[in-house]
Motif scaffolding. Structure first.
Motif, PDB file in Angstrom:
ATOM      1  N   ALA A 130      43.474  50.549  41.422  1.00 15.26           N
ATOM      2  CA  ALA A 130      44.331  49.386  41.669  1.00 15.26           C
ATOM      3  C   ALA A 130      43.574  48.086  41.436  1.00 15.26           C
ATOM      4  N   ALA A 131      42.329  48.039  41.876  1.00 18.40           N
ATOM      5  CA  ALA A 131      41.525  46.830  41.683  1.00 18.40           C
ATOM      6  C   ALA A 131      41.262  46.587  40.200  1.00 18.40           C
ATOM      7  N   GLY A 132      40.964  47.639  39.463  1.00 19.62           N
ATOM      8  CA  GLY A 132      40.753  47.496  38.019  1.00 19.62           C
ATOM      9  C   GLY A 132      41.992  46.981  37.319  1.00 19.62           C
ATOM     10  N   ALA A 133      43.148  47.501  37.713  1.00 18.52           N
ATOM     11  CA  ALA A 133      44.410  47.062  37.115  1.00 18.52           C
ATOM     12  C   ALA A 133      44.654  45.589  37.422  1.00 18.52           C
ATOM     13  N   ARG A 134      44.443  45.195  38.668  1.00 19.72           N
ATOM     14  CA  ARG A 134      44.687  43.803  39.076  1.00 19.72           C
ATOM     15  C   ARG A 134      43.734  42.845  38.356  1.00 19.72           C
ATOM     16  N   LEU A 135      42.458  43.196  38.337  1.00 25.34           N
ATOM     17  CA  LEU A 135      41.469  42.315  37.690  1.00 25.34           C
ATOM     18  C   LEU A 135      41.750  42.143  36.204  1.00 25.34           C
ATOM     19  N   ALA A 136      42.079  43.207  35.541  1.00 25.89           N
ATOM     20  CA  ALA A 136      42.333  43.142  34.109  1.00 25.89           C
ATOM     21  C   ALA A 136      43.626  42.377  33.805  1.00 25.89           C
TER      22      ALA A 136
END
Length: 154
Positions: A145-151
């Motif tokens: 989820a964090a990777g998706a949000r950051l990207a």
């Protein structure tokens, strides 16, 4: 669909998958016993008729480890893609990551693994194992989820 978000979710899943892989390999070296992933791979190979399957108590060699961890990372990447396609873009990282991680855990350990006959049903495991599996998958979901949000914000 947001391509950056998809790439970020896949990257987050891969980072988490690599972390879990590192923990599994370290556990093998410390205990001298094959990891649960090795057991899954060997059971799957046996069910598919792949011969020879290494003895259950032997640590994986480099070639077998590449197959085991490669499969684990492919599954991690695929799960990241599932996250990106099924979770709303504006969902909070913590609730969506925790929910996705627990759903992925349930799907793999409680449903798919036992149905495919490659692992014993999770309900037969002890509380410590269930807790460890749940925690690992929650961490996986949070990283995805964090990777998706950051990207998506980049």
């Amino acid at each position: 669909m947001n391509g950056k978000r998809m790439a970020g979710a896949i990257a987050g899943g891969l980072v988490a998958g690599l972390g879990i892989t590192a923990l599994m390999i370290a556990g093998e070296r410390k205990s001298g016993k094959p990891s649960e992933l090795a057991d899954l791979e060997r059971t799957s190979a046996h069910r598919l008729g792949v011969h020879p399957v290494p003895p259950a108590d032997r640590l994986p060699d480099a070639a077998e480890q590449a197959v085991i961890q490669g499969g684990h990372l492919l599954l991690s990447a695929a799960a990241g893609a599932v996250f990106a396609t099924t979770v709303e873009e504006d969902a909070g990282v913590i609730p969506s990551g925790m929910a996705f991680g627990l759903a992925f855990y349930a799907a793999m350990h409680w449903i798919a693994g036992p149905l495919l006959g490659v692992k014993k049903p999770e309900w037969q495991a002890d509380a410590g194992t269930i807790g460890m599996h749940a925690a690992n998958h929650v961490a996986f979901g949070l990283a995805t989820a964090a990777g998706a949000r950051l990207a998506a914000r980049a």
